[in-house]
Design a protein around this motif. Sequence first.
Motif, PDB file in Angstrom:
ATOM      1  N   GLU A   1      -3.858   4.411   4.408  1.00  0.00           N
ATOM      2  CA  GLU A   1      -3.271   3.455   3.472  1.00  0.00           C
ATOM      3  C   GLU A   1      -4.117   3.385   2.213  1.00  0.00           C
ATOM      4  O   GLU A   1      -5.339   3.301   2.281  1.00  0.00           O
ATOM      5  CB  GLU A   1      -3.165   2.074   4.107  1.00  0.00           C
ATOM      6  CG  GLU A   1      -2.127   2.023   5.205  1.00  0.00           C
ATOM      7  CD  GLU A   1      -1.841   0.618   5.662  1.00  0.00           C
ATOM      8  OE1 GLU A   1      -1.048  -0.070   4.994  1.00  0.00           O
ATOM      9  OE2 GLU A   1      -2.422   0.219   6.681  1.00  0.00           O
TER      10      GLU A   1
ATOM     11  N   LEU B   1       2.773   3.500  12.009  1.00  0.00           N
ATOM     12  CA  LEU B   1       2.887   2.189  11.364  1.00  0.00           C
ATOM     13  C   LEU B   1       2.750   1.024  12.340  1.00  0.00           C
ATOM     14  O   LEU B   1       2.469  -0.096  11.922  1.00  0.00           O
ATOM     15  CB  LEU B   1       4.217   2.085  10.621  1.00  0.00           C
ATOM     16  CG  LEU B   1       4.364   3.029   9.427  1.00  0.00           C
ATOM     17  CD1 LEU B   1       5.796   3.043   8.933  1.00  0.00           C
ATOM     18  CD2 LEU B   1       3.403   2.658   8.321  1.00  0.00           C
TER      19      LEU B   1
ATOM     20  N   THR C   1       0.841  -1.194   0.000  1.00  0.00           N
ATOM     21  CA  THR C   1       0.000   0.000   0.000  1.00  0.00           C
ATOM     22  C   THR C   1       0.877   1.245   0.000  1.00  0.00           C
ATOM     23  O   THR C   1       2.023   1.200   0.430  1.00  0.00           O
ATOM     24  CB  THR C   1      -0.913   0.049   1.245  1.00  0.00           C
ATOM     25  OG1 THR C   1      -0.097   0.053   2.421  1.00  0.00           O
ATOM     26  CG2 THR C   1      -1.871  -1.124   1.290  1.00  0.00           C
TER      27      THR C   1
ATOM     28  N   LYS D   1      -4.737   1.273  -1.273  1.00  0.00           N
ATOM     29  CA  LYS D   1      -4.487  -0.022  -1.914  1.00  0.00           C
ATOM     30  C   LYS D   1      -4.239   0.107  -3.408  1.00  0.00           C
ATOM     31  O   LYS D   1      -3.724  -0.807  -4.029  1.00  0.00           O
ATOM     32  CB  LYS D   1      -5.664  -0.964  -1.668  1.00  0.00           C
ATOM     33  CG  LYS D   1      -5.814  -1.353  -0.218  1.00  0.00           C
ATOM     34  CD  LYS D   1      -6.961  -2.310  -0.015  1.00  0.00           C
ATOM     35  CE  LYS D   1      -7.080  -2.658   1.457  1.00  0.00           C
ATOM     36  NZ  LYS D   1      -8.149  -3.612   1.708  1.00  0.00           N
TER      37      LYS D   1
ATOM     38  N   LEU E   1      -2.507   7.421  10.104  1.00  0.00           N
ATOM     39  CA  LEU E   1      -2.037   6.718   8.916  1.00  0.00           C
ATOM     40  C   LEU E   1      -3.199   6.479   7.968  1.00  0.00           C
ATOM     41  O   LEU E   1      -4.257   5.997   8.372  1.00  0.00           O
ATOM     42  CB  LEU E   1      -1.425   5.373   9.320  1.00  0.00           C
ATOM     43  CG  LEU E   1      -1.019   4.429   8.193  1.00  0.00           C
ATOM     44  CD1 LEU E   1       0.141   5.011   7.390  1.00  0.00           C
ATOM     45  CD2 LEU E   1      -0.653   3.067   8.759  1.00  0.00           C
TER      46      LEU E   1
ATOM     47  N   LYS F   1       1.409   4.602   1.882  1.00  0.00           N
ATOM     48  CA  LYS F   1       1.084   5.028   3.239  1.00  0.00           C
ATOM     49  C   LYS F   1       1.280   6.532   3.355  1.00  0.00           C
ATOM     50  O   LYS F   1       2.320   7.051   2.983  1.00  0.00           O
ATOM     51  CB  LYS F   1       1.962   4.288   4.235  1.00  0.00           C
ATOM     52  CG  LYS F   1       1.682   2.794   4.256  1.00  0.00           C
ATOM     53  CD  LYS F   1       2.755   2.034   5.000  1.00  0.00           C
ATOM     54  CE  LYS F   1       2.479   0.557   5.061  1.00  0.00           C
ATOM     55  NZ  LYS F   1       2.343  -0.101   3.779  1.00  0.00           N
TER      56      LYS F   1
END
Length: 110
Positions: free
Chosen positions: A34, A108, A22, A36, A32, A24
Amino acid sequence: MGICASSQYISQGGIALKWPSTAKIIHLDGTLQELKHPIKAEQILSQNLGCFLCSSESMYINSHIPFIPQNEELKLGQIYFLMPLSRSHQTLSLHDLCTLAIKAHAALTH
């Protein structure tokens, strides 16, 4: 800065499966996001007025923070930071990079 997003693996019945990569994005508040699928930087920037995007791979001590152009596609497997426009002409100190690394680590690992 050199924060790299390495491939992550899980084991299922002795078989290693690769997690999908992904893009980020670390937001100003440390959250965060993300992605795809690759999208253009302008899609993120339109939701975050007064900010610019930069890649963790192109941040160096005593240099200006390079902007990601609005028409550039964000790459899967990369970490990006949203930064306030007020920081766009400042040089990065070691302290700045350490602060960003800590922010990325916190985002993360949650």
